[in-house]
Scaffold this motif. Structure first.
Motif, PDB file in Angstrom:
ATOM      1  N   ALA A  49       6.563   2.328 -14.351  1.00  0.00           N
ATOM      2  CA  ALA A  49       7.427   1.536 -13.471  1.00  0.00           C
ATOM      3  C   ALA A  49       8.136   2.434 -12.468  1.00  0.00           C
ATOM      4  O   ALA A  49       8.372   3.620 -12.724  1.00  0.00           O
ATOM      5  CB  ALA A  49       8.448   0.757 -14.302  1.00  0.00           C
ATOM      6  N   GLU A  50       8.489   1.868 -11.314  1.00  0.00           N
ATOM      7  CA  GLU A  50       9.169   2.607 -10.260  1.00  0.00           C
ATOM      8  C   GLU A  50      10.390   1.834  -9.786  1.00  0.00           C
ATOM      9  O   GLU A  50      10.351   0.610  -9.643  1.00  0.00           O
ATOM     10  CB  GLU A  50       8.236   2.858  -9.068  1.00  0.00           C
ATOM     11  CG  GLU A  50       7.094   3.813  -9.367  1.00  0.00           C
ATOM     12  CD  GLU A  50       6.279   4.133  -8.138  1.00  0.00           C
ATOM     13  OE1 GLU A  50       5.494   5.087  -8.174  1.00  0.00           O
ATOM     14  OE2 GLU A  50       6.442   3.429  -7.115  1.00  0.00           O
ATOM     15  N   ARG A  51      11.442   2.549  -9.540  1.00  0.00           N
ATOM     16  CA  ARG A  51      12.659   1.981  -8.960  1.00  0.00           C
ATOM     17  C   ARG A  51      12.872   2.645  -7.612  1.00  0.00           C
ATOM     18  O   ARG A  51      13.058   3.866  -7.526  1.00  0.00           O
ATOM     19  CB  ARG A  51      13.842   2.229  -9.893  1.00  0.00           C
ATOM     20  CG  ARG A  51      15.192   1.940  -9.287  1.00  0.00           C
ATOM     21  CD  ARG A  51      15.440   0.465  -9.106  1.00  0.00           C
ATOM     22  NE  ARG A  51      16.804   0.246  -8.629  1.00  0.00           N
ATOM     23  CZ  ARG A  51      17.276  -0.936  -8.267  1.00  0.00           C
ATOM     24  NH1 ARG A  51      16.507  -2.003  -8.335  1.00  0.00           N
ATOM     25  NH2 ARG A  51      18.513  -1.062  -7.856  1.00  0.00           N
ATOM     26  N   VAL A  52      12.811   1.859  -6.532  1.00  0.00           N
ATOM     27  CA  VAL A  52      12.853   2.396  -5.183  1.00  0.00           C
ATOM     28  C   VAL A  52      14.019   1.750  -4.428  1.00  0.00           C
ATOM     29  O   VAL A  52      14.121   0.525  -4.373  1.00  0.00           O
ATOM     30  CB  VAL A  52      11.532   2.122  -4.431  1.00  0.00           C
ATOM     31  CG1 VAL A  52      11.541   2.814  -3.085  1.00  0.00           C
ATOM     32  CG2 VAL A  52      10.341   2.590  -5.256  1.00  0.00           C
ATOM     33  N   GLU A  72       7.261  -0.989  -0.602  1.00  0.00           N
ATOM     34  CA  GLU A  72       7.799  -1.404  -1.887  1.00  0.00           C
ATOM     35  C   GLU A  72       9.322  -1.383  -1.863  1.00  0.00           C
ATOM     36  O   GLU A  72       9.979  -2.200  -2.503  1.00  0.00           O
ATOM     37  CB  GLU A  72       7.283  -0.478  -2.990  1.00  0.00           C
ATOM     38  CG  GLU A  72       7.852  -0.737  -4.373  1.00  0.00           C
ATOM     39  CD  GLU A  72       7.472  -2.096  -4.948  1.00  0.00           C
ATOM     40  OE1 GLU A  72       8.155  -2.548  -5.882  1.00  0.00           O
ATOM     41  OE2 GLU A  72       6.492  -2.696  -4.464  1.00  0.00           O
ATOM     42  N   ALA A  73       9.890  -0.449  -1.096  1.00  0.00           N
ATOM     43  CA  ALA A  73      11.347  -0.367  -1.000  1.00  0.00           C
ATOM     44  C   ALA A  73      11.931  -1.650  -0.413  1.00  0.00           C
ATOM     45  O   ALA A  73      12.954  -2.162  -0.898  1.00  0.00           O
ATOM     46  CB  ALA A  73      11.735   0.830  -0.142  1.00  0.00           C
ATOM     47  N   LEU A  74      11.304  -2.194   0.621  1.00  0.00           N
ATOM     48  CA  LEU A  74      11.777  -3.442   1.217  1.00  0.00           C
ATOM     49  C   LEU A  74      11.616  -4.598   0.237  1.00  0.00           C
ATOM     50  O   LEU A  74      12.510  -5.441   0.099  1.00  0.00           O
ATOM     51  CB  LEU A  74      11.017  -3.729   2.506  1.00  0.00           C
ATOM     52  CG  LEU A  74      11.349  -5.054   3.207  1.00  0.00           C
ATOM     53  CD1 LEU A  74      12.825  -5.096   3.586  1.00  0.00           C
ATOM     54  CD2 LEU A  74      10.464  -5.247   4.441  1.00  0.00           C
ATOM     55  N   ASP A  75      10.503  -4.628  -0.461  1.00  0.00           N
ATOM     56  CA  ASP A  75      10.268  -5.704  -1.421  1.00  0.00           C
ATOM     57  C   ASP A  75      11.335  -5.694  -2.517  1.00  0.00           C
ATOM     58  O   ASP A  75      11.882  -6.741  -2.881  1.00  0.00           O
ATOM     59  CB  ASP A  75       8.867  -5.549  -2.026  1.00  0.00           C
ATOM     60  CG  ASP A  75       8.516  -6.698  -2.953  1.00  0.00           C
ATOM     61  OD1 ASP A  75       8.640  -7.864  -2.526  1.00  0.00           O
ATOM     62  OD2 ASP A  75       8.136  -6.442  -4.110  1.00  0.00           O
ATOM     63  N   GLN A  76      11.657  -4.513  -3.047  1.00  0.00           N
ATOM     64  CA  GLN A  76      12.668  -4.430  -4.086  1.00  0.00           C
ATOM     65  C   GLN A  76      14.054  -4.769  -3.544  1.00  0.00           C
ATOM     66  O   GLN A  76      14.879  -5.379  -4.234  1.00  0.00           O
ATOM     67  CB  GLN A  76      12.664  -3.045  -4.730  1.00  0.00           C
ATOM     68  CG  GLN A  76      11.434  -2.779  -5.582  1.00  0.00           C
ATOM     69  CD  GLN A  76      11.594  -1.557  -6.475  1.00  0.00           C
ATOM     70  OE1 GLN A  76      12.698  -1.123  -6.762  1.00  0.00           O
ATOM     71  NE2 GLN A  76      10.471  -1.008  -6.928  1.00  0.00           N
ATOM     72  N   ALA A  77      14.330  -4.368  -2.284  1.00  0.00           N
ATOM     73  CA  ALA A  77      15.627  -4.687  -1.689  1.00  0.00           C
ATOM     74  C   ALA A  77      15.807  -6.190  -1.529  1.00  0.00           C
ATOM     75  O   ALA A  77      16.910  -6.718  -1.718  1.00  0.00           O
ATOM     76  CB  ALA A  77      15.766  -3.986  -0.333  1.00  0.00           C
TER      77      ALA A  77
END
Length: 211
Positions: A49-52, A72-77
């Motif tokens: 798993a990754e936390r970005v 992925e950073a935008l998706d997680q934000a």
């Protein structure tokens, strides 16, 4: 990104190539450069798993704005709520006015405001800027400060960074090598030496018998 156990966590891009250390807790991961906290994440448990965090990559996105849309950073934000519908609306308006690349850069400059202004004030500033038909970070910053002043508070973020408590070495007595050696020897039963005749050696000359 830093790898911790079986997961990966983002850190600000300015720390690429530098040595950091990690404080691993039961529910979170805190990353330090020296004694400065540079990232804090909820601890992940799923292998791979990754936390970005989007904020960690903003300097890169200013140079490569095209990388934001599918990141992925935008998706997680978006999933965590830090990137709101107001941000999306500003992005769309900025791209329509300034073009794809420059509009995205304008959005990134707005995202940089979150580093020193309260999140809710930036969102209020974005909404006010959209209502005024302005797509610049300067207008958003001005409106964000107005929103905070209207409520009688400072818009500036006050960050208290907890430092890891130093771990003191255990206070153990230092062993004496002499004591360890003598403890293994049998008691010395020899008589004490007689020192009465030692003074005669001080006056001894070569060729003479000290007796």
């Amino acid at each position: 990104m830093v790898a911790v156990r079986v997961c990966r966590y983002s850190v600000p891009v300015r720390y690429i190539g530098r040595t950091v250390h990690v404080l691993l807790r039961s529910s979170e991961v805190v990353v330090f450069h020296g004694r400065t906290e540079i990232a804090r994440h909820p601890r992940l448990t799923t292998k791979g798993a990754e936390r970005v965090v989007l904020d960690h990559f903003l300097e890169v996105l200013l140079a490569k704005p095209g990388a934001l849309a599918g990141s992925e950073a935008l998706d997680q934000a978006r999933r965590t709520g830090t990137f709101t519908p107001a941000h999306d609306a500003f992005w769309s308006a900025a791209k329509h006015t300034l073009g794809e690349s420059e509009g995205t850069k304008a959005l990134v400059h707005v995202l940089l405001l979150h580093r020193h202004l309260q999140h809710r004030d930036v969102v209020a500033g974005v909404q006010a800027a959209l209502a005024a038909g302005a797509c610049t970070a300067d207008v958003v910053a001005l409106e964000a400060r107005k929103a905070a002043e209207t409520e009688g508070r400072s818009p500036t973020v006050t960050v208290t960074v907890p430092l890891p408590e130093p771990v003191a070495p255990p206070q153990l007595p230092l062993p004496s090598l002499t004591e360890r050696r003598t403890a293994r020897l049998p008691p010395d039963q020899r008589p004490l030496p007689a020192l009465e005749r030692w003074d005669q050696l001080l006056h001894h000359r070569p060729g003479r018998d000290p007796r």
